[in-house]
Design an enzyme around this catalytic site. Structure first.
Site, PDB file in Angstrom:
ATOM      1  N   LYS A  45       9.127 123.411  20.821  1.00 34.01           N
ATOM      2  CA  LYS A  45      10.068 124.471  21.128  1.00 34.01           C
ATOM      3  C   LYS A  45      11.337 123.820  21.690  1.00 34.01           C
ATOM      4  CE  LYS A  45      12.224 127.778  23.520  1.00 34.01           C
ATOM      5  NZ  LYS A  45      13.512 127.489  24.171  1.00 34.01           N
ATOM      6  N   GLU A  63       8.409 117.384  33.601  1.00 36.94           N
ATOM      7  CA  GLU A  63       9.494 116.519  34.098  1.00 36.94           C
ATOM      8  C   GLU A  63      10.648 117.440  34.426  1.00 36.94           C
ATOM      9  OE1 GLU A  63      12.822 115.150  34.555  1.00 36.94           O
ATOM     10  OE2 GLU A  63      12.831 114.435  32.476  1.00 36.94           O
ATOM     11  N   CYS A 120      19.020 113.831  33.542  1.00 33.56           N
ATOM     12  CA  CYS A 120      18.143 114.112  34.682  1.00 33.56           C
ATOM     13  C   CYS A 120      18.138 112.968  35.686  1.00 33.56           C
ATOM     14  CB  CYS A 120      16.729 114.413  34.198  1.00 33.56           C
ATOM     15  SG  CYS A 120      15.996 113.138  33.161  1.00 33.56           S
ATOM     16  N   GLU A 177      20.823 119.990  41.695  1.00 32.91           N
ATOM     17  CA  GLU A 177      21.105 119.272  40.457  1.00 32.91           C
ATOM     18  C   GLU A 177      22.217 119.992  39.694  1.00 32.91           C
ATOM     19  OE1 GLU A 177      18.576 117.006  37.037  1.00 32.91           O
ATOM     20  OE2 GLU A 177      18.016 119.068  37.423  1.00 32.91           O
TER      21      GLU A 177
END
Length: 497
Positions: free
Chosen positions: A191, A267, A302, A401
């Site tokens: 996906k 993650e 990331c 983030e």
């Protein structure tokens, strides 16, 4: 052969045939409800394709196909050597179609074409090839038993894997998961993010062309709250592997508990500290690296080095070096091979980044470079690489983030303070340490709560080393032989002789 120019890439883009349908059981198909969403390029706002917007009905069909294929054993029970050969052909096809895949990645996600061609595609094919090569080199175990007993410890493919991947490295992140998942003999439903689904749809056909049987790799584009949720709560999906936000990662854990307790491997991003001590051997190299660590891929990484921790005695000198280095990272047309900073993935993400820049102002941080939207006349979504000085680690720009090219500079006075600041985060994905003192380097690395620590460099490693995080950066590991743990079940077989 001459390197391709901007004009060459524009010409290729004009001729590009883009597939937007889902891929199930070896063929492209429309969504069950015949629904689509528009795929718009962040490069200049051009329309790319109508993409199938899959939902629960599509998920249920794909899971049934994947389960039937798995149970039939055409892939799950095939020999390691035959799976290896197909995986190697798959990797070769990725390389042979590198220009098309790179172009799809750039148009869809906004990254510079030079990065897509020279980083993303080679890393993707390397992940498939490395995992393929590992298939016939992973051995099972014989337990220590009495003479009249035989204990076997074997690994079996887990079954149906749903892989949900992010928009920032769509092809590479997919292949990090597809490599060990397919190599282990599983059937996979991939996906991709609705923000960048195009390469996932393309490589599904390449997998079949390589000899991976129909039904083994299926691709369902669509939104997280529809098809993503449907896969996460499905009672016949055996494991979910995910890279994305912490918020969604937590929701997937809930969905697992509410359904069939499927394995969930996550993650979930980071806020990585890049620690520069005064005794670093090469401050110029550290400054160049610090600039690249926040500007590469537009900061949509990331592991981006978004918190720059600098020892106070060198802060002013070092910051001037970083500012100078960052001037070499300038937003431009991603189809120009000379461009090293492309467009943010879409308008929503651009606005999020600009909102964080405004939050930095409001919280009292000092803007020293960047901070503005640029190239508006192109219709694209571009933001200058940005540095804030005078940042407290309690500020939003230091804790949350941003996923954009925004660097927070924080000063420290001792090793202990640097470690304390670095670990003062919900995340624990990566960190870097710059020092000429080998003991300080090792002791600091041991004290940092992060899944990867780089010393006198940023973002080191390859397929031989595991990748993943501590704390709310998630669990499990991509890359290396450790990744196979996510896609296999251990079975103990005890035999009376």
């Amino acid at each position: 052969m001459q390197p391709l120019t901007l004009s060459d890439w524009e010409s290729k883009a004009a001729q590009l045939k883009i597939e937007g349908r889902a891929f199930v059981n070896g063929a492209y198909v429309s969504a069950a409800a015949d629904t689509v969403f528009e795929c718009i390029s962040p490069v200049d706002g051009r329309f790319l394709a109508n993409v199938a917007s899959c939902d629960a009905a599509d998920a249920d069909h794909a899971v049934k196909v994947a389960r039937a294929t798995f149970d039939a054993g055409v892939w799950s029970r095939s020999s390691p050597v035959s799976r290896k050969q197909a995986m190697l052909r798959f990797a070769d096809l990725l390389d042979q179609n590198a220009e098309e895949l790179a172009l799809l990645e750039t148009l869809d996600m906004g990254k510079p074409i030079s990065d897509a061609l020279n980083v993303d595609v080679p890393c993707a094919s390397d992940a498939i090839r490395w995992s393929g090569e590992a298939i016939d080199k992973i051995y099972d175990e014989v337990a220590a038993t009495p003479h009249d007993q035989l204990g076997l410890v074997t690994r079996e493919p887990i079954g149906v894997v749903a892989a949900i991947v992010p928009w920032n490295f769509p092809l590479m992140m997919a292949c990090w998961k597809l490599g060990p998942a397919l190599a282990s003999g599983n059937s996979v439903i991939l996906k991709p993010s609705e923000k960048s689904p195009l390469t996932a749809l393309r490589i599904a056909q390449l997998a079949v062309d390589a000899g991976i049987p129909a039904g083994v790799l299926n691709v369902l584009p669509g939104y997280g709250h529809t098809v993503g949720k449907a896969l996460a709560v499905h009672m016949d999906v055996d494991t979910i592997v995910f890279t994305g936000s912490t918020r969604i990662a937590k929701q997937l854990l809930i969905y697992s508990g509410e359904s069939n307790m499927k394995r969930v491997w996550l993650e979930a991003g980071g806020k990585s500290p890049n620690i520069v001590f005064a005794d670093a051997a090469d401050l110029h190299a550290a400054a160049e690296s610090a600039a690249a660590a926040i500007a590469f891929n537009q900061g949509e990484v990331c592991t981006a080095g978004s918190r720059l921790l600098v020892e106070r005695s060198i802060k002013d000198t070092f910051l001037a070096m970083v500012i100078e280095a960052l001037k070499g990272w300038t937003p431009g047309n991603p189809l120009d091979p000379e461009t090293n900073v492309g467009a943010l993935v879409d308008t929503q993400q651009m606005n999020n980044v600009l909102a964080y820049i405004e939050a930095g102002h409001k919280d009292g941080a000092q803007l020293v470079i960047g901070g503005e939207r640029v190239l508006q006349e192109t219709g694209g979504t571009y933001v200058q690489p940005t540095i804030f000085d005078g940042v407290s680690n309690a500020m939003r720009i230091a804790q949350e983030e941003i996923f954009g090219p925004v660097l927070s500079v924080i000063t420290f006075d001792s090793v202990e303070e640097a470690i304390s600041i670095a670990n003062d985060s919900q995340y624990g994905l990566a960190a870097a340490v710059w020092t000429a003192d080998i003991s300080k380097a090792h002791l600091t690395a041991k004290a940092l709560r992060a899944g990867s620590v780089w010393i006198n460099q940023y973002d080191g490693g390859d397929m031989t080393a595991p990748f993943g995080g501590f704390k709310q950066s998630g669990n499990g590991r991509d890359k290396s032989l450790h990744a196979f743990d996510k896609y296999t079940e251990l079975k103990a077989t005890w035999i009376k002789l």
